[in-house]
Design a protein around this motif. Structure first.
Motif, PDB file in Angstrom:
ATOM      1  N   ALA A  14       0.931  -1.370   0.257  1.00 38.18           N
ATOM      2  CA  ALA A  14       0.252   0.213   0.136  1.00 38.18           C
ATOM      3  C   ALA A  14       0.887   1.659   0.151  1.00 38.18           C
ATOM      4  O   ALA A  14       2.060   1.002   0.658  1.00 38.18           O
ATOM      5  N   LYS A  58      -2.348   4.429   9.365  1.00 39.31           N
ATOM      6  CA  LYS A  58      -3.565   3.360   8.579  1.00 39.31           C
ATOM      7  C   LYS A  58      -3.179   3.438   6.895  1.00 39.31           C
ATOM      8  O   LYS A  58      -3.173   2.485   5.993  1.00 39.31           O
ATOM      9  N   ARG A  61      -2.752  -0.768   7.810  1.00 39.84           N
ATOM     10  CA  ARG A  61      -4.247  -1.402   7.385  1.00 39.84           C
ATOM     11  C   ARG A  61      -4.082  -1.470   6.467  1.00 39.84           C
ATOM     12  O   ARG A  61      -5.189  -2.149   5.968  1.00 39.84           O
ATOM     13  N   SER A  62      -4.361  -0.932   5.393  1.00 47.19           N
ATOM     14  CA  SER A  62      -4.609  -0.855   3.894  1.00 47.19           C
ATOM     15  C   SER A  62      -4.031  -1.411   2.977  1.00 47.19           C
ATOM     16  O   SER A  62      -4.472  -2.969   2.784  1.00 47.19           O
ATOM     17  N   ILE A  64      -3.496  -4.556   4.906  1.00 53.39           N
ATOM     18  CA  ILE A  64      -3.175  -5.664   5.122  1.00 53.39           C
ATOM     19  C   ILE A  64      -5.259  -5.559   4.569  1.00 53.39           C
ATOM     20  O   ILE A  64      -5.135  -6.910   3.870  1.00 53.39           O
ATOM     21  N   GLN A  65      -5.266  -5.194   4.523  1.00 53.70           N
ATOM     22  CA  GLN A  65      -7.060  -5.158   3.823  1.00 53.70           C
ATOM     23  C   GLN A  65      -6.628  -5.369   2.551  1.00 53.70           C
ATOM     24  O   GLN A  65      -7.437  -6.790   1.673  1.00 53.70           O
ATOM     25  N   ASN A  66      -5.345  -5.254   1.678  1.00 54.98           N
ATOM     26  CA  ASN A  66      -5.231  -5.341   0.065  1.00 54.98           C
ATOM     27  C   ASN A  66      -4.521  -6.736   0.198  1.00 54.98           C
ATOM     28  O   ASN A  66      -5.296  -7.958  -0.387  1.00 54.98           O
ATOM     29  N   ASN A  68      -5.852  -9.367   2.221  1.00 54.94           N
ATOM     30  CA  ASN A  68      -7.477  -9.863   2.416  1.00 54.94           C
ATOM     31  C   ASN A  68      -7.514 -10.038   1.218  1.00 54.94           C
ATOM     32  O   ASN A  68      -8.628 -11.259   0.710  1.00 54.94           O
ATOM     33  N   TYR A  69      -7.922  -8.890   0.198  1.00 59.42           N
ATOM     34  CA  TYR A  69      -8.847  -8.678  -0.708  1.00 59.42           C
ATOM     35  C   TYR A  69      -8.434  -9.802  -1.956  1.00 59.42           C
ATOM     36  O   TYR A  69      -8.776 -10.722  -2.749  1.00 59.42           O
ATOM     37  N   GLN A  72      -8.898 -13.330  -1.123  1.00 61.76           N
ATOM     38  CA  GLN A  72     -10.492 -13.682  -1.424  1.00 61.76           C
ATOM     39  C   GLN A  72     -10.751 -13.717  -3.109  1.00 61.76           C
ATOM     40  O   GLN A  72     -11.305 -14.243  -4.133  1.00 61.76           O
ATOM     41  N   VAL A  80      -3.570 -13.910   7.355  1.00 57.11           N
ATOM     42  CA  VAL A  80      -3.731 -12.578   7.432  1.00 57.11           C
ATOM     43  C   VAL A  80      -2.725 -12.718   9.219  1.00 57.11           C
ATOM     44  O   VAL A  80      -2.526 -11.458   9.268  1.00 57.11           O
TER      45      VAL A  80
END
Length: 171
Positions: A14, A58, A61-62, A64-66, A68-69, A72, A80
Motif C-alpha cells: 500500500a 493507515k 492497515r491498507s 493488510i486489507q489489500n 485480504n482482498y 479472496q 492474515v
C-alpha cells in the motif's frame, strides 16, 4: 535430477503519496515496524507519539486489507495473522519551493519536503514448509560449520608473532 518446487512468496503493498512531511521523519516510524508481525506493528505505530504514526498506521492497515482482498479474489490461502512487514520505505516526493520574508525587503527561499510512504507485507513461511525445506538439504549447513571449526582451530594453533626488541642508542 529432481526438481524442487519453489513456492513464491506473495507480497501485498500500500502507498501513501505526497504526505506533508520529510522522508527522514517518516523513516523514524517506519524503522520501528520493519520485520515485525502485523499485529505487533499496528500496536507499535498506534502508541507512537510521532506525528506521522497515524498516517503510517493507515497505510499498514491498507496493506493488510489489500492482502485480504486479493486472497479472496484470487482464491489464495493467505493467513492474515501470519503476515509480517517485509519492507517499509519513505521515498522523497517533489519539493515545494516557498519564500520567507527577510529583513530589508529581501526574501529567503526554503523547501517543504513531501514523502511517498510504501509499506509491503508478506506471509511468513509456516513451520511445516520450513521443516520440509530443512529436511531436503541438511548437509550443506553442516559442511559449512565443519569448515568454520577447522579454520578456527588452525588459526588458534599458530603462535603469535614476536615483536623485535628495540634498543636505545647509548650516548
Amino acid at each position: 535430477m529432481s526438481k524442487i518446487a519453489v513456492e513464491k512468496v506473495r507480497e501485498f503493498r500500500a502507498e501513501a503519496k505526497f504526505q506533508r512531511t520529510s522522508p527522514q521523519k517518516a523513516k523514524l516510524v517506519l524503522d520501528m515496524i520493519k520485520g515485525l508481525r502485523v499485529e505487533q506493528a499496528i500496536n507499535t505505530v498506534h502508541f507512537s507519539t510521532k506525528k506521522m504514526a497515524p498516517v503510517i498506521e493507515k497505510v499498514l492497515r491498507s496493506a493488510i486489507q489489500n492482502a485480504n482482498y486479493v486472497s479472496q479474489e484470487q482464491g489464495l490461502d493467505v493467513d492474515v495473522d501470519n503476515l509480517y512487514v517485509r519492507t517499509a520505505i519513505a521515498n522523497e516526493g517533489p519539493r515545494m519551493k516557498r519564500i520567507r520574508p527577510a529583513p530589508m525587503g529581501r526574501a529567503f527561499r526554503y523547501q517543504r519536503r513531501l514523502a511517498h510512504i510504501i509499506v509491503t507485507v508478506a506471509e511468513k513461511k509456516s513451520a511445516e514448509s520450513v521443516s520440509a525445506s530443512a529436511a531436503e538439504a541438511p548437509a550443506a549447513p553442516v559442511a559449512k560449520k565443519a569448515a568454520k571449526k577447522t579454520a578456527a582451530k588452525s588459526a588458534a594453533k599458530k603462535p603469535a608473532a614476536k615483536k623485535a626488541a628495540t634498543k636505545k642508542a647509548a650516548k
